[in-house]
Design a protein around this motif. Structure first.
Motif, short mmCIF file in Angstrom:
data_model
loop_
_atom_site.label_atom_id
_atom_site.label_comp_id
_atom_site.label_asym_id
_atom_site.label_seq_id
_atom_site.Cartn_x
_atom_site.Cartn_y
_atom_site.Cartn_z
N ALA A 176 0.83 -1.21 0.00
CA ALA A 176 0.00 0.00 0.00
C ALA A 176 0.86 1.27 0.00
O ALA A 176 0.61 2.18 -0.80
CB ALA A 176 -0.96 -0.01 1.18
N PRO A 177 1.89 1.37 0.87
CA PRO A 177 2.77 2.55 0.81
C PRO A 177 3.45 2.71 -0.54
O PRO A 177 3.65 3.84 -1.01
CB PRO A 177 3.79 2.29 1.92
CG PRO A 177 3.11 1.38 2.86
CD PRO A 177 2.23 0.51 2.01
N LEU A 178 3.80 1.60 -1.21
CA LEU A 178 4.43 1.67 -2.52
C LEU A 178 3.49 2.30 -3.53
O LEU A 178 3.88 3.19 -4.30
CB LEU A 178 4.85 0.28 -2.98
CG LEU A 178 5.39 0.18 -4.42
CD1 LEU A 178 6.70 0.94 -4.55
CD2 LEU A 178 5.58 -1.27 -4.81
N ARG A 179 2.23 1.85 -3.54
CA ARG A 179 1.24 2.42 -4.46
C ARG A 179 1.04 3.90 -4.20
O ARG A 179 0.89 4.71 -5.12
CB ARG A 179 -0.08 1.67 -4.34
CG ARG A 179 -0.05 0.26 -4.90
CD ARG A 179 -1.46 -0.29 -5.08
NE ARG A 179 -2.17 -0.33 -3.81
CZ ARG A 179 -2.15 -1.37 -2.99
NH1 ARG A 179 -1.47 -2.46 -3.30
NH2 ARG A 179 -2.84 -1.34 -1.85
N HIS A 180 1.04 4.27 -2.91
CA HIS A 180 0.84 5.67 -2.54
C HIS A 180 2.01 6.52 -3.04
O HIS A 180 1.80 7.61 -3.59
CB HIS A 180 0.71 5.80 -1.02
CG HIS A 180 0.62 7.22 -0.54
ND1 HIS A 180 -0.54 7.97 -0.67
CD2 HIS A 180 1.56 8.03 0.04
CE1 HIS A 180 -0.31 9.18 -0.19
NE2 HIS A 180 0.93 9.24 0.26
N LYS A 181 3.23 6.04 -2.88
CA LYS A 181 4.41 6.78 -3.34
C LYS A 181 4.40 6.94 -4.86
O LYS A 181 4.73 8.01 -5.38
CB LYS A 181 5.69 6.06 -2.90
CG LYS A 181 5.93 6.10 -1.39
CD LYS A 181 7.11 5.22 -1.03
CE LYS A 181 7.29 5.15 0.48
NZ LYS A 181 8.36 4.20 0.87
N LEU A 182 4.01 5.87 -5.56
CA LEU A 182 3.96 5.95 -7.02
C LEU A 182 2.91 6.95 -7.48
O LEU A 182 3.17 7.77 -8.36
CB LEU A 182 3.63 4.56 -7.60
CG LEU A 182 4.76 3.53 -7.57
CD1 LEU A 182 4.22 2.15 -7.90
CD2 LEU A 182 5.85 3.91 -8.55
N ALA A 183 1.74 6.90 -6.85
CA ALA A 183 0.67 7.83 -7.22
C ALA A 183 1.07 9.27 -6.93
O ALA A 183 0.79 10.18 -7.72
CB ALA A 183 -0.62 7.47 -6.47
N HIS A 184 1.75 9.49 -5.81
CA HIS A 184 2.19 10.83 -5.44
C HIS A 184 3.24 11.34 -6.44
O HIS A 184 3.17 12.49 -6.89
CB HIS A 184 2.79 10.81 -4.03
CG HIS A 184 3.29 12.14 -3.57
ND1 HIS A 184 2.45 13.15 -3.12
CD2 HIS A 184 4.56 12.66 -3.51
CE1 HIS A 184 3.17 14.20 -2.80
NE2 HIS A 184 4.45 13.94 -3.03
N PHE A 185 4.17 10.47 -6.83
CA PHE A 185 5.21 10.87 -7.77
C PHE A 185 4.60 11.20 -9.14
O PHE A 185 4.95 12.21 -9.76
CB PHE A 185 6.24 9.75 -7.92
CG PHE A 185 7.27 10.00 -8.99
CD1 PHE A 185 8.34 10.84 -8.75
CD2 PHE A 185 7.15 9.40 -10.24
CE1 PHE A 185 9.30 11.08 -9.72
CE2 PHE A 185 8.10 9.63 -11.22
CZ PHE A 185 9.17 10.48 -10.96
N VAL A 186 3.69 10.35 -9.61
CA VAL A 186 3.06 10.58 -10.92
C VAL A 186 2.27 11.88 -10.92
O VAL A 186 2.35 12.68 -11.86
CB VAL A 186 2.14 9.39 -11.29
CG1 VAL A 186 1.30 9.71 -12.52
CG2 VAL A 186 2.98 8.14 -11.54
N ALA A 187 1.53 12.14 -9.84
CA ALA A 187 0.75 13.39 -9.75
C ALA A 187 1.68 14.60 -9.75
O ALA A 187 1.38 15.62 -10.39
CB ALA A 187 -0.12 13.36 -8.50
N HIS A 188 2.81 14.49 -9.04
CA HIS A 188 3.77 15.59 -8.99
C HIS A 188 4.34 15.86 -10.38
O HIS A 188 4.44 17.02 -10.81
CB HIS A 188 4.88 15.26 -8.01
CG HIS A 188 5.96 16.29 -7.94
ND1 HIS A 188 5.75 17.56 -7.43
CD2 HIS A 188 7.28 16.25 -8.33
CE1 HIS A 188 6.87 18.25 -7.51
NE2 HIS A 188 7.81 17.49 -8.05
N GLN A 189 4.71 14.81 -11.10
CA GLN A 189 5.26 14.97 -12.44
C GLN A 189 4.22 15.54 -13.41
O GLN A 189 4.54 16.35 -14.29
CB GLN A 189 5.77 13.63 -12.98
CG GLN A 189 6.98 13.06 -12.24
CD GLN A 189 8.19 13.97 -12.35
OE1 GLN A 189 8.69 14.48 -11.34
NE2 GLN A 189 8.68 14.18 -13.55
N GLN A 190 2.98 15.12 -13.24
CA GLN A 190 1.91 15.64 -14.09
C GLN A 190 1.71 17.13 -13.86
O GLN A 190 1.54 17.90 -14.82
CB GLN A 190 0.62 14.87 -13.83
CG GLN A 190 -0.51 15.25 -14.78
CD GLN A 190 -1.77 14.45 -14.51
OE1 GLN A 190 -1.88 13.77 -13.49
NE2 GLN A 190 -2.73 14.53 -15.42
#
Length: 252
Positions: A230-244
């Motif tokens: 779950a923390p991995l998915r959260h980090k990925l989603a946060h990174f993708v949103a930041h890059q977007q």
């Protein structure tokens, strides 16, 4: 085009007829004599009785080693959807009638029973190739699920894109990397601003880029029974949103 699988004969023929009317380009994936994945480019030309006719398969770097009866998978794009179907070579070479006056040397393959379709991604995928993110990939054990194959060779890759659900890698094209990219891989990588991540991913498609000598691998993350999932998915989603958000700001 709806998401899912087209299995009705009328719908399958309708999709292929439209592709032929557009002379759509396709990519063939097939197994070479040594078991390695090989590819070739074609154009879909016309439907005839029980067969789909294409032009002659081409691969200017590796040549083409296809013969009658060989199993193949063809990928092509139509209406913003990626489509794929399995078939067999019926006859190669074969003369294909383009019009009343023109024929070309091509190939005939059996009409497929179904076409797999996949609409646009449900999640946003950002390009990160310029960041030079390193990734180590190790095949999953064939004997033990969710465990690395300690006897298999790992290979290094560069992350080219990432989303909350999947990842794209670019790696030098060798027989070893091609052979490894046939199932599930454990990936170890670090996104900017995060600690090292370890996850399991399923290879969904691979593409050889001959002019660069590289292999492009598209993968989907596998749900892992781990407290860290779950923390991995959260980090990925946060990174993708930041890059977007960064990309949107650059466009303004």
């Amino acid at each position: 085009m709806p998401l899912g699988i087209l299995s009705d004969e009328t719908n399958v023929k309708s999709v292929l007829a439209e592709a032929c009317a557009r002379n759509s380009c396709g990519e063939i994936h097939y197994s070479g004599r040594g078991g390695e994945l090989r590819t070739a480019r074609i154009r879909l030309l016309r439907l005839e009785d029980g067969v789909l006719c294409t032009d002659k398969p081409q691969n200017i770097d590796d040549g083409v080693d296809l013969c009658a009866g060989q199993s193949i998978t063809i990928y092509f794009v139509q209406d913003n959807a990626r489509l794929a179907f399995d078939s067999r070579v019926q006859k190669l070479p074969r003369l294909v009638q383009l019009n009343d006056r023109q024929r070309v040397v091509g190939m005939a393959i059996r009409l497929p029973d179904l076409i797999r379709t996949q609409q646009r991604r449900r999640d946003y995928r950002v390009s990160v190739l310029s960041l030079g993110i390193h990734c180590d990939a190790t095949p999953e054990s064939e004997d033990y699920c969710m465990a690395c194959d300690r006897g298999a060779a790992s290979f290094s890759a560069t992350v080219c894109n990432v989303s909350g659900r999947g990842i794209g890698l670019v790696t030098p094209h060798t027989r070893e990397t091609e052979r490894a990219c046939r199932g599930r891989l454990f990936l170890v990588f670090s996104l900017p601003g995060t600690e090292e991540m370890v996850t399991l991913a399923q290879v969904r498609h691979i593409r050889v880029i001959p002019e660069r000598g590289t292999l492009q691998v598209g993968m989907r993350f596998v749900e892992m029974p781990s407290p860290a999932a779950a923390p991995l998915r959260h980090k990925l989603a946060h990174f993708v949103a930041h890059q977007q958000r960064k990309a949107l700001r650059r466009r303004r």
